[in-house]
Motif scaffolding. Structure first.
Motif, mmCIF file in Angstrom:
data_model
loop_
_atom_site.group_PDB
_atom_site.id
_atom_site.type_symbol
_atom_site.label_atom_id
_atom_site.label_comp_id
_atom_site.label_asym_id
_atom_site.label_seq_id
_atom_site.Cartn_x
_atom_site.Cartn_y
_atom_site.Cartn_z
ATOM 1 N N CYS A 26 109.469 17.953 -6.638
ATOM 2 C CA CYS A 26 108.971 18.739 -5.511
ATOM 3 C C CYS A 26 109.703 18.320 -4.243
ATOM 4 C CB CYS A 26 107.461 18.613 -5.358
ATOM 5 S SG CYS A 26 106.800 16.943 -5.313
ATOM 6 N N THR A 27 110.018 19.303 -3.446
ATOM 7 C CA THR A 27 110.707 19.092 -2.189
ATOM 8 C C THR A 27 109.805 19.603 -1.074
ATOM 9 O OG1 THR A 27 112.846 19.367 -3.237
ATOM 10 C CG2 THR A 27 112.776 19.673 -0.873
ATOM 11 N N SER A 28 109.708 18.860 -0.011
ATOM 12 C CA SER A 28 108.857 19.268 1.102
ATOM 13 C C SER A 28 109.584 19.032 2.420
ATOM 14 C CB SER A 28 107.534 18.494 1.069
ATOM 15 O OG SER A 28 106.687 18.953 2.087
ATOM 16 N N THR A 31 107.871 20.934 8.190
ATOM 17 C CA THR A 31 107.310 22.216 8.592
ATOM 18 C C THR A 31 106.323 21.950 9.718
ATOM 19 O OG1 THR A 31 107.461 22.964 6.295
ATOM 20 C CG2 THR A 31 106.106 24.272 7.771
ATOM 21 N N ARG A 40 103.928 18.855 8.477
ATOM 22 C CA ARG A 40 103.985 18.207 7.166
ATOM 23 C C ARG A 40 105.427 18.057 6.724
ATOM 24 N NH1 ARG A 40 101.985 23.463 3.914
ATOM 25 N NH2 ARG A 40 103.978 24.523 3.894
ATOM 26 N N GLY A 41 105.618 17.185 5.747
ATOM 27 C CA GLY A 41 106.924 17.014 5.127
ATOM 28 C C GLY A 41 107.003 15.694 4.393
ATOM 29 N N ALA A 42 107.965 15.603 3.511
ATOM 30 C CA ALA A 42 108.216 14.361 2.780
ATOM 31 C C ALA A 42 109.440 13.697 3.390
ATOM 32 C CB ALA A 42 108.439 14.649 1.303
ATOM 33 N N SER A 45 112.686 14.237 1.432
ATOM 34 C CA SER A 45 113.170 15.619 1.511
ATOM 35 C C SER A 45 113.810 15.906 2.855
ATOM 36 C CB SER A 45 112.013 16.605 1.300
ATOM 37 O OG SER A 45 111.441 16.468 0.032
ATOM 38 N N ASP A 72 110.993 20.630 12.767
ATOM 39 C CA ASP A 72 111.530 21.412 11.654
ATOM 40 C C ASP A 72 112.965 21.847 11.937
ATOM 41 O OD1 ASP A 72 111.372 23.695 13.319
ATOM 42 O OD2 ASP A 72 109.529 24.413 12.382
ATOM 43 N N TYR A 99 105.005 11.734 1.446
ATOM 44 C CA TYR A 99 104.697 13.023 2.053
ATOM 45 C C TYR A 99 103.614 12.746 3.084
ATOM 46 C CZ TYR A 99 102.299 17.533 2.520
ATOM 47 O OH TYR A 99 101.690 18.655 3.015
ATOM 48 N N TYR A 101 101.060 14.666 6.117
ATOM 49 C CA TYR A 101 100.509 15.877 6.719
ATOM 50 C C TYR A 101 99.568 15.418 7.820
ATOM 51 C CZ TYR A 101 97.485 20.001 7.225
ATOM 52 O OH TYR A 101 96.776 21.058 7.720
ATOM 53 N N LEU A 121 108.203 13.602 -5.601
ATOM 54 C CA LEU A 121 108.873 13.666 -4.315
ATOM 55 C C LEU A 121 110.311 13.170 -4.367
ATOM 56 C CD1 LEU A 121 105.994 12.356 -2.025
ATOM 57 C CD2 LEU A 121 106.875 14.712 -2.149
#
Length: 126
Positions: A26-28, A31, A40-42, A45, A72, A99, A101, A121
């Motif tokens: 998963c990529t985050s 944002t 949010r974000g990892a 990523s 972002d 990650y 948030y 992640l």
């Protein structure tokens, strides 16, 4: 005889997966929604993205204060600060590839925070 053995194996080979997988990925990316006041974000990523604008981070200070910020790819930034011991404790679980948030109120105070450490992640690659 060899041909007969091969004919018996064909149905079993058809059931075998074509490609082995090492687990969910998963990529985050970072944002930010300033209208609804969340980001949010990892970290992995965001670090691995090709753009040179995105970032996300949280800092915990020894005097009992924490600050989180995200930007972002479009350059939209959101941030918050808190002295809430529960949020500071949550941030202690953060690793270099977590990650994160967070949400904030109109005064810029954090009012919700999540830190997740998951195998899917992206780790930092550079």
């Amino acid at each position: 005889m060899k041909l007969a053995k091969m004919a018996m194996m064909l149905p079993m080979l058809a059931l075998a997966p074509a490609v082995a997988q090492a687990g969910t990925k998963c990529t985050s990316p970072a944002t930010v929604d300033v209208t609804n006041r969340w980001a949010r974000g990892a970290l992995g990523s965001v670090r691995n993205t090709a753009d040179t604008v995105s970032n996300i981070y949280c800092i915990v200070y020894s005097y009992g204060y924490a600050f989180c910020s995200a930007r972002d790819a479009a350059g939209v930034t959101g941030s918050c600060g808190t002295s809430d011991p529960g949020y500071i404790n949550t941030l202690q679980a953060m690793t270099q590839d977590s990650y994160v948030y967070f949400t904030w109120d109109t005064a810029g105070t954090c009012n919700y925070m999540v830190v997740e450490n998951m195998s899917c992640l992206d780790p930092k690659s550079h």
